[in-house]
Design a protein around this motif. Structure first.
Motif, PDB file in Angstrom:
ATOM      1  N   PHE A  18      39.670 -13.113  35.102  1.00  0.00           N
ATOM      2  CA  PHE A  18      41.327 -12.849  34.985  1.00  0.00           C
ATOM      3  C   PHE A  18      41.991 -13.296  36.063  1.00  0.00           C
ATOM      4  CE2 PHE A  18      45.014 -10.555  34.679  1.00  0.00           C
ATOM      5  CZ  PHE A  18      45.836 -10.970  33.581  1.00  0.00           C
ATOM      6  N   GLY A  19      41.511 -13.070  37.244  1.00  0.00           N
ATOM      7  CA  GLY A  19      42.421 -13.520  38.323  1.00  0.00           C
ATOM      8  C   GLY A  19      42.461 -14.979  38.676  1.00  0.00           C
ATOM      9  N   ARG A  20      41.204 -15.646  38.126  1.00  0.00           N
ATOM     10  CA  ARG A  20      41.350 -17.015  38.648  1.00  0.00           C
ATOM     11  C   ARG A  20      42.069 -17.834  37.177  1.00  0.00           C
ATOM     12  NH1 ARG A  20      34.627 -17.674  39.377  1.00  0.00           N
ATOM     13  NH2 ARG A  20      34.672 -16.738  41.507  1.00  0.00           N
ATOM     14  N   LEU A  21      42.131 -17.200  36.152  1.00  0.00           N
ATOM     15  CA  LEU A  21      42.847 -17.730  35.033  1.00  0.00           C
ATOM     16  C   LEU A  21      44.333 -17.658  35.334  1.00  0.00           C
ATOM     17  CD1 LEU A  21      40.817 -16.851  32.038  1.00  0.00           C
ATOM     18  CD2 LEU A  21      40.760 -18.982  33.084  1.00  0.00           C
ATOM     19  N   PHE A  30      33.475   2.091  26.183  1.00  0.00           N
ATOM     20  CA  PHE A  30      34.147   1.409  27.379  1.00  0.00           C
ATOM     21  C   PHE A  30      33.313   0.184  28.211  1.00  0.00           C
ATOM     22  CE2 PHE A  30      36.163   2.019  31.886  1.00  0.00           C
ATOM     23  CZ  PHE A  30      37.409   1.611  31.491  1.00  0.00           C
ATOM     24  N   ALA A  31      32.048   0.435  28.149  1.00  0.00           N
ATOM     25  CA  ALA A  31      31.253  -0.551  28.820  1.00  0.00           C
ATOM     26  C   ALA A  31      31.354  -1.828  27.885  1.00  0.00           C
ATOM     27  CB  ALA A  31      29.816   0.028  28.974  1.00  0.00           C
ATOM     28  N   MET A  32      31.157  -1.590  26.455  1.00  0.00           N
ATOM     29  CA  MET A  32      31.029  -2.578  25.712  1.00  0.00           C
ATOM     30  C   MET A  32      32.407  -3.517  25.687  1.00  0.00           C
ATOM     31  SD  MET A  32      28.362  -3.054  24.219  1.00  0.00           S
ATOM     32  CE  MET A  32      28.509  -4.349  23.020  1.00  0.00           C
ATOM     33  N   LEU A  33      33.482  -2.652  25.839  1.00  0.00           N
ATOM     34  CA  LEU A  33      34.863  -3.159  25.830  1.00  0.00           C
ATOM     35  C   LEU A  33      34.874  -4.307  26.940  1.00  0.00           C
ATOM     36  CD1 LEU A  33      37.953  -3.431  25.221  1.00  0.00           C
ATOM     37  CD2 LEU A  33      38.221  -1.345  26.241  1.00  0.00           C
ATOM     38  N   TRP A  34      34.412  -3.968  28.125  1.00  0.00           N
ATOM     39  CA  TRP A  34      34.706  -4.766  29.345  1.00  0.00           C
ATOM     40  C   TRP A  34      33.819  -6.138  29.033  1.00  0.00           C
ATOM     41  CZ3 TRP A  34      38.693  -5.430  32.204  1.00  0.00           C
ATOM     42  CH2 TRP A  34      39.693  -4.505  32.527  1.00  0.00           C
ATOM     43  N   ILE A  35      32.577  -5.860  28.691  1.00  0.00           N
ATOM     44  CA  ILE A  35      31.740  -6.796  28.253  1.00  0.00           C
ATOM     45  C   ILE A  35      32.479  -7.993  27.181  1.00  0.00           C
ATOM     46  CG2 ILE A  35      29.659  -7.653  26.890  1.00  0.00           C
ATOM     47  CD1 ILE A  35      28.245  -5.123  27.970  1.00  0.00           C
ATOM     48  N   GLY A  36      33.168  -7.399  26.232  1.00  0.00           N
ATOM     49  CA  GLY A  36      34.095  -8.166  25.301  1.00  0.00           C
ATOM     50  C   GLY A  36      35.214  -8.846  25.828  1.00  0.00           C
ATOM     51  N   ILE A  37      35.834  -8.189  26.983  1.00  0.00           N
ATOM     52  CA  ILE A  37      37.039  -8.690  27.599  1.00  0.00           C
ATOM     53  C   ILE A  37      36.355  -9.922  28.699  1.00  0.00           C
ATOM     54  CG2 ILE A  37      38.661  -8.362  29.521  1.00  0.00           C
ATOM     55  CD1 ILE A  37      39.137  -5.730  28.573  1.00  0.00           C
ATOM     56  N   HIS A  38      35.240  -9.784  28.848  1.00  0.00           N
ATOM     57  CA  HIS A  38      34.859 -10.872  29.834  1.00  0.00           C
ATOM     58  C   HIS A  38      34.380 -12.075  28.992  1.00  0.00           C
ATOM     59  CE1 HIS A  38      32.684 -13.110  32.898  1.00  0.00           C
ATOM     60  NE2 HIS A  38      31.554 -13.123  32.030  1.00  0.00           N
ATOM     61  N   LEU A  39      33.897 -11.751  27.753  1.00  0.00           N
ATOM     62  CA  LEU A  39      33.385 -12.862  27.004  1.00  0.00           C
ATOM     63  C   LEU A  39      34.612 -13.655  26.540  1.00  0.00           C
ATOM     64  CD1 LEU A  39      30.582 -11.153  24.825  1.00  0.00           C
ATOM     65  CD2 LEU A  39      30.423 -13.009  26.715  1.00  0.00           C
ATOM     66  N   ALA A  40      36.029 -12.897  26.179  1.00  0.00           N
ATOM     67  CA  ALA A  40      37.078 -13.404  25.774  1.00  0.00           C
ATOM     68  C   ALA A  40      37.609 -14.205  26.819  1.00  0.00           C
ATOM     69  CB  ALA A  40      37.839 -12.516  25.284  1.00  0.00           C
ATOM     70  N   TRP A  76      23.095   3.569  31.712  1.00  0.00           N
ATOM     71  CA  TRP A  76      23.169   2.284  31.143  1.00  0.00           C
ATOM     72  C   TRP A  76      24.546   1.752  31.064  1.00  0.00           C
ATOM     73  CZ3 TRP A  76      20.596  -2.101  30.504  1.00  0.00           C
ATOM     74  CH2 TRP A  76      19.209  -2.139  30.334  1.00  0.00           C
ATOM     75  N   PRO A  77      25.811   2.566  30.504  1.00  0.00           N
ATOM     76  CA  PRO A  77      27.164   2.032  30.382  1.00  0.00           C
ATOM     77  C   PRO A  77      27.539   1.770  31.841  1.00  0.00           C
ATOM     78  CG  PRO A  77      26.701   3.816  28.731  1.00  0.00           C
ATOM     79  CD  PRO A  77      25.377   3.807  29.652  1.00  0.00           C
ATOM     80  N   ALA A 122      29.482  -1.999  36.052  1.00  0.00           N
ATOM     81  CA  ALA A 122      29.429  -2.344  37.571  1.00  0.00           C
ATOM     82  C   ALA A 122      29.357  -3.742  37.366  1.00  0.00           C
ATOM     83  CB  ALA A 122      28.125  -1.932  37.817  1.00  0.00           C
ATOM     84  N   VAL A 123      28.596  -4.383  36.381  1.00  0.00           N
ATOM     85  CA  VAL A 123      28.241  -5.908  36.297  1.00  0.00           C
ATOM     86  C   VAL A 123      29.729  -6.635  35.723  1.00  0.00           C
ATOM     87  CG1 VAL A 123      27.011  -7.984  35.217  1.00  0.00           C
ATOM     88  CG2 VAL A 123      25.873  -5.726  36.109  1.00  0.00           C
ATOM     89  N   PHE A 124      30.056  -6.296  34.390  1.00  0.00           N
ATOM     90  CA  PHE A 124      31.321  -6.887  33.764  1.00  0.00           C
ATOM     91  C   PHE A 124      32.513  -6.434  33.954  1.00  0.00           C
ATOM     92  CE2 PHE A 124      27.342  -7.410  31.078  1.00  0.00           C
ATOM     93  CZ  PHE A 124      27.507  -8.833  30.833  1.00  0.00           C
ATOM     94  N   PHE A 125      32.825  -5.387  34.727  1.00  0.00           N
ATOM     95  CA  PHE A 125      34.045  -5.112  34.952  1.00  0.00           C
ATOM     96  C   PHE A 125      34.805  -5.818  36.284  1.00  0.00           C
ATOM     97  CE2 PHE A 125      37.394  -2.947  37.612  1.00  0.00           C
ATOM     98  CZ  PHE A 125      38.399  -2.428  36.665  1.00  0.00           C
ATOM     99  N   PRO A 126      33.900  -6.117  37.076  1.00  0.00           N
ATOM    100  CA  PRO A 126      34.356  -6.974  38.237  1.00  0.00           C
ATOM    101  C   PRO A 126      34.387  -8.658  37.674  1.00  0.00           C
ATOM    102  CG  PRO A 126      32.214  -6.088  38.841  1.00  0.00           C
ATOM    103  CD  PRO A 126      32.590  -5.118  37.822  1.00  0.00           C
ATOM    104  N   LEU A 127      33.421  -8.855  36.913  1.00  0.00           N
ATOM    105  CA  LEU A 127      33.339 -10.144  36.317  1.00  0.00           C
ATOM    106  C   LEU A 127      34.574 -10.530  35.516  1.00  0.00           C
ATOM    107  CD1 LEU A 127      29.687 -10.768  35.134  1.00  0.00           C
ATOM    108  CD2 LEU A 127      30.792 -11.829  37.183  1.00  0.00           C
TER     109      LEU A 127
END
Length: 253
Positions: A248-251, A150-160, A232-233, A238-243
């Motif tokens: 997404f909100g800005r785009l 789940f943590a890696m997923l939101w890192i991936g979403i942010h990078l996308a 760790w996750p 806590a970092v990448f979910f809000p990012l």
């Protein structure tokens, strides 16, 4: 999350699941790929230097953790394709929760990840691997693995969202690889050069893999890593979910 947002998120989840029917090959590849890695490292390449006991007992939990780090490109591609095809604009014109698209995509990814764990555990059992600790330990291990996913997923979403275009996803996806390969998923840190073993020891995935091995009763595994496999996750989330949500909100404006 309100009932309205939950309903919208479930609608978006069903939309993502419907893609599985239209793209069954991609789903099959995502499920079979970790099995191929398990067979390749376990029987073709070999390994096990410094491992206490059978390498298979060490490798299977490591492969479970490695599977949770890889395979993010499907979600990343889906997010960027929706952005570039104007799908987000159409959804924005509807009375729906703004984050439902991302939540639905993440829910579908987590379901696929759970399926991949079941397949890989089944293949491991067919090869003679047996997890120790009983059903409770197995469920706890799966919980830690899915939390890491789940943590890696939101890192991936942010990078996308940062990449913005489908053709950039492959280049950005490479940034995830060091998490998987600079870990103890396939080899014991003690068998590595000192500096590399230190890097591997700090890798969040190494803590997850070690905690899972401990739950499975793998000989020679250090105990006490479960707290790090949880902290760790959660810290990454806590970092990448809000990012990701902010980006997404800005785009979407």
């Amino acid at each position: 999350m309100s009932a309205h947002a939950l309903t919208d998120s479930w609608t978006m989840t069903r939309r993502e699941l419907a893609r599985w029917g239209r793209q069954p090959v991609q789903l099959a590849v995502n499920l079979v790929f970790p099995v191929m890695l398990l067979l390749m490292f376990g029987y073709l390449i070999g390994g096990g230097r410094g491992v206490t006991g059978a390498y298979r007992d060490y490798l299977v939990p490591g492969m479970l953790a490695l599977t949770m780090a890889f395979g993010l490109e499907g979600t990343m591609l889906a997010v960027t394709q929706d952005l570039n095809k104007g799908v987000i604009d159409r959804f924005r014109s509807m009375p729906m929760a703004s984050g439902a698209v991302l939540v639905g995509r993440s829910a579908a990814d987590m379901l696929q990840s759970a399926m991949a764990l079941v397949v890989l555990i089944g293949v491991g059992a067919a090869l003679g691997w047996r997890p120790g600790g009983g059903p409770a330990a197995l469920l706890a291990a799966v919980g830690l693995l899915l939390l890491f996913r789940f943590a890696m997923l939101w890192i991936g979403i942010h990078l996308a969202l940062v990449a913005g275009k489908p053709e950039m996803v492959q280049a950005v996806q490479i940034l995830v690889w060091p998490v998987g390969f600079l870990s103890n998923a396939l080899a014991v840190p003690g068998s590595m050069p000192g500096w590399l073993g230190t890097v591997v020891g700090w890798n969040p995935m190494s803590h997850t893999a070690t905690a899972v091995r401990d739950l499975f009763g793998v000989p020679g595994t250090e105990s006490g890593h479960a707290w790090a496999a949880i902290v760790w996750p959660l810290a990454l989330l806590a970092v990448f979910f809000p990012l990701a949500v902010r980006r997404f909100g800005r785009l979407s404006r």
